[in-house]
Design a protein around this motif. Sequence first.
Motif, PDB file in Angstrom:
ATOM      1  N   ASN A  18       0.934   1.731 -19.287  1.00 21.29           N
ATOM      2  CA  ASN A  18       0.096   1.983 -20.461  1.00 21.29           C
ATOM      3  C   ASN A  18      -0.075   0.728 -21.312  1.00 21.29           C
ATOM      4  N   VAL A  19      -0.026  -0.428 -20.672  1.00 14.22           N
ATOM      5  CA  VAL A  19      -0.162  -1.689 -21.402  1.00 14.22           C
ATOM      6  C   VAL A  19      -1.475  -1.710 -22.184  1.00 14.22           C
ATOM      7  N   ASP A  20      -1.381  -2.069 -23.452  1.00 14.22           N
ATOM      8  CA  ASP A  20      -2.548  -2.174 -24.321  1.00 14.22           C
ATOM      9  C   ASP A  20      -3.063  -3.607 -24.279  1.00 14.22           C
ATOM     10  N   LEU A  21      -4.299  -3.763 -23.846  1.00  9.73           N
ATOM     11  CA  LEU A  21      -4.908  -5.088 -23.755  1.00  9.73           C
ATOM     12  C   LEU A  21      -5.863  -5.311 -24.926  1.00  9.73           C
ATOM     13  N   GLY A  22      -5.369  -5.122 -26.118  1.00  8.49           N
ATOM     14  CA  GLY A  22      -6.212  -5.331 -27.295  1.00  8.49           C
ATOM     15  C   GLY A  22      -7.163  -4.181 -27.519  1.00  8.49           C
ATOM     16  N   GLY A  23      -6.626  -2.971 -27.520  1.00  2.36           N
ATOM     17  CA  GLY A  23      -7.442  -1.789 -27.764  1.00  2.36           C
ATOM     18  C   GLY A  23      -7.908  -1.087 -26.516  1.00  2.36           C
ATOM     19  N   GLN A  24      -7.646  -1.655 -25.362  1.00  2.00           N
ATOM     20  CA  GLN A  24      -8.049  -1.026 -24.109  1.00  2.00           C
ATOM     21  C   GLN A  24      -6.849  -0.985 -23.165  1.00  2.00           C
ATOM     22  N   ARG A  25      -6.584   0.185 -22.594  1.00  2.00           N
ATOM     23  CA  ARG A  25      -5.460   0.340 -21.693  1.00  2.00           C
ATOM     24  C   ARG A  25      -5.795  -0.217 -20.312  1.00  2.00           C
ATOM     25  N   ILE A  26      -4.792  -0.771 -19.639  1.00  6.21           N
ATOM     26  CA  ILE A  26      -5.047  -1.279 -18.284  1.00  6.21           C
ATOM     27  C   ILE A  26      -5.533  -0.145 -17.392  1.00  6.21           C
ATOM     28  N   SER A  27      -6.280  -0.499 -16.366  1.00  2.09           N
ATOM     29  CA  SER A  27      -6.836   0.504 -15.461  1.00  2.09           C
ATOM     30  C   SER A  27      -5.741   1.121 -14.603  1.00  2.09           C
ATOM     31  N   GLU A  28      -6.048   2.232 -13.994  1.00  5.50           N
ATOM     32  CA  GLU A  28      -5.082   2.888 -13.113  1.00  5.50           C
ATOM     33  C   GLU A  28      -4.714   1.976 -11.937  1.00  5.50           C
ATOM     34  N   GLU A  29      -5.707   1.279 -11.390  1.00  3.09           N
ATOM     35  CA  GLU A  29      -5.439   0.372 -10.268  1.00  3.09           C
ATOM     36  C   GLU A  29      -4.481  -0.744 -10.683  1.00  3.09           C
ATOM     37  N   GLU A  30      -4.714  -1.312 -11.874  1.00  5.04           N
ATOM     38  CA  GLU A  30      -3.819  -2.355 -12.366  1.00  5.04           C
ATOM     39  C   GLU A  30      -2.428  -1.794 -12.644  1.00  5.04           C
ATOM     40  N   ALA A  31      -2.377  -0.582 -13.174  1.00  2.00           N
ATOM     41  CA  ALA A  31      -1.086   0.042 -13.485  1.00  2.00           C
ATOM     42  C   ALA A  31      -0.260   0.232 -12.219  1.00  2.00           C
ATOM     43  N   VAL A  32      -0.894   0.658 -11.135  1.00  2.00           N
ATOM     44  CA  VAL A  32      -0.188   0.840  -9.868  1.00  2.00           C
ATOM     45  C   VAL A  32       0.292  -0.508  -9.334  1.00  2.00           C
ATOM     46  N   ALA A  33      -0.567  -1.532  -9.421  1.00  4.72           N
ATOM     47  CA  ALA A  33      -0.191  -2.861  -8.942  1.00  4.72           C
ATOM     48  C   ALA A  33       0.984  -3.414  -9.748  1.00  4.72           C
ATOM     49  N   TYR A  34       0.962  -3.234 -11.042  1.00  5.30           N
ATOM     50  CA  TYR A  34       2.033  -3.712 -11.926  1.00  5.30           C
ATOM     51  C   TYR A  34       3.350  -3.007 -11.575  1.00  5.30           C
ATOM     52  N   ARG A  41       0.833  -1.210   0.000  1.00  3.36           N
ATOM     53  CA  ARG A  41       0.000   0.000   0.000  1.00  3.36           C
ATOM     54  C   ARG A  41       0.865   1.257   0.000  1.00  3.36           C
ATOM     55  N   ALA A  42       1.948   1.229   0.773  1.00  3.30           N
ATOM     56  CA  ALA A  42       2.840   2.391   0.818  1.00  3.30           C
ATOM     57  C   ALA A  42       3.518   2.615  -0.529  1.00  3.30           C
ATOM     58  N   MET A  43       3.945   1.538  -1.169  1.00  8.97           N
ATOM     59  CA  MET A  43       4.563   1.672  -2.482  1.00  8.97           C
ATOM     60  C   MET A  43       3.550   2.177  -3.501  1.00  8.97           C
ATOM     61  N   GLY A  44       2.310   1.664  -3.422  1.00 11.45           N
ATOM     62  CA  GLY A  44       1.269   2.145  -4.318  1.00 11.45           C
ATOM     63  C   GLY A  44       1.006   3.628  -4.120  1.00 11.45           C
ATOM     64  N   GLY A  45       1.014   4.064  -2.845  1.00 13.11           N
ATOM     65  CA  GLY A  45       0.821   5.484  -2.555  1.00 13.11           C
ATOM     66  C   GLY A  45       1.946   6.332  -3.131  1.00 13.11           C
ATOM     67  N   TYR A  46       3.177   5.836  -3.013  1.00 13.19           N
ATOM     68  CA  TYR A  46       4.326   6.551  -3.579  1.00 13.19           C
ATOM     69  C   TYR A  46       4.204   6.655  -5.101  1.00 13.19           C
ATOM     70  N   LEU A  47       3.769   5.567  -5.744  1.00  8.78           N
ATOM     71  CA  LEU A  47       3.772   5.498  -7.199  1.00  8.78           C
ATOM     72  C   LEU A  47       2.600   6.208  -7.865  1.00  8.78           C
ATOM     73  N   LEU A  48       1.538   6.430  -7.142  1.00 10.21           N
ATOM     74  CA  LEU A  48       0.292   6.880  -7.771  1.00 10.21           C
ATOM     75  C   LEU A  48       0.483   8.121  -8.643  1.00 10.21           C
ATOM     76  N   ASP A  49       1.116   9.168  -8.106  1.00 11.10           N
ATOM     77  CA  ASP A  49       1.299  10.392  -8.889  1.00 11.10           C
ATOM     78  C   ASP A  49       2.208  10.144 -10.097  1.00 11.10           C
ATOM     79  N   HIS A  50       3.248   9.317  -9.904  1.00  7.48           N
ATOM     80  CA  HIS A  50       4.133   8.991 -11.031  1.00  7.48           C
ATOM     81  C   HIS A  50       3.375   8.231 -12.115  1.00  7.48           C
ATOM     82  N   VAL A  51       2.528   7.288 -11.696  1.00  3.36           N
ATOM     83  CA  VAL A  51       1.744   6.512 -12.658  1.00  3.36           C
ATOM     84  C   VAL A  51       0.808   7.426 -13.445  1.00  3.36           C
ATOM     85  N   ARG A  52       0.124   8.310 -12.741  1.00  9.07           N
ATOM     86  CA  ARG A  52      -0.810   9.215 -13.423  1.00  9.07           C
ATOM     87  C   ARG A  52      -0.069  10.122 -14.418  1.00  9.07           C
TER      88      ARG A  52
END
Length: 406
Positions: free
Chosen positions: A221-237, A194-205
Amino acid sequence: MQTDQQETLSRPDHIPAELVHDFNLYDIPGAAEDVQAAYAAIQQAAPDIFWTPHNGGHWVATRGEDIIAMQRDYHHFSHKHIVLPPMPEGTPRQIPLEMDPPEHARYRRPLMQALMPSIVAELESTVAAVAIEAIEKVLPRGECEFIEDFAKVLPIHVFLELVNLPIEDKHVLLPLAEDSVRGRDAETRLRAHRAMGGYLLDHVRARRDNPGEDLLSKLVNVDLGGQRISEEEAVAYATLVLFGGLDTVAGMIGFIARFLALNPDHRRQLVERIDDDAFLKQAIEELVRRHGLANTARVVAEDFDYKGISFRAGDRILPANLFVGMDDRLNDNPLVVDFNREKPVHAAFGNGPHACPGAVLARREIRIFLQEWLRRIPDFRIRPGTTPLLATGMVNGVLRLELVWP
């Protein structure tokens, strides 16, 4: 920390009493002296596959043949949950590690592309420059605390440059990585994530709004066949990749430095042949074999029998990577480091769809460490009166290593 009562589980009905063995991956007898030898002792004393009541109760596979088969068989041994004890229900999954094919491949592709051998080769001058600067800084002192002064400098500087994050932030990020990979309970690891996700959130956005050429921009910004991964998934990744990049190579370099400090004959062999590329490649593979590091658990996907053992859907199992390198059925005298070993067999970087995408970079960093360090400090040992501090867990590591040289 959890109490023993919380950590342990009564034996389920489908598990024979003779397959129960006392094993706690956070507290292995003998690990303070030699983590991998401690695992080898378990391997020799226990059944090939056994069940332990610790850390929520789980199976352990100890032999290379079974571990490699399980790493490749995602149909029966799912990556759905990879840590022990299990994370609380509802915890966001670790992307892409807690995914199985074919879903896993779509998320993994940009990471593989960013760490291809040709890309890694372009990083060589950067890696060497960071290594030389760190060594030259400690060289005149005749001593260092190797983990802080080098092992946590080389891979971390390189990785933070890859993801284009400020190097000064390492003081915030490293303690979080430590809690994530060696936290003894789910709560500690969850807080770190959670702390790492909090640190990364602004960088991800910011990278989603204005992508660059850095690795972080590609991941979020992974493309999943025409749709970009969600912000939540991007932070987790991004969280998972950062934890991996900040800890695992540092751990391997720490184990190798400790071995060379304790084994002057091996050190001299490397010094004498440091420019022999074929020999050095073989030596690195043997050192990696002897010093297995990362462990990822699996979840049994369906009821089935394997070699006479009845697995049940939902059972957890630890096919620990380092057991493969320690297996005397695959490697003669596995505790002995032999730079002339014809074919070191190990699973330090995993197998199958989830094989470590950073393996090429890790091997390159180890090679540069050996070349640059041994050219400048060919003779070193552990400071008299000190003992290296080793740790076991989901990722084994060296936490402190005090070295001296003439």
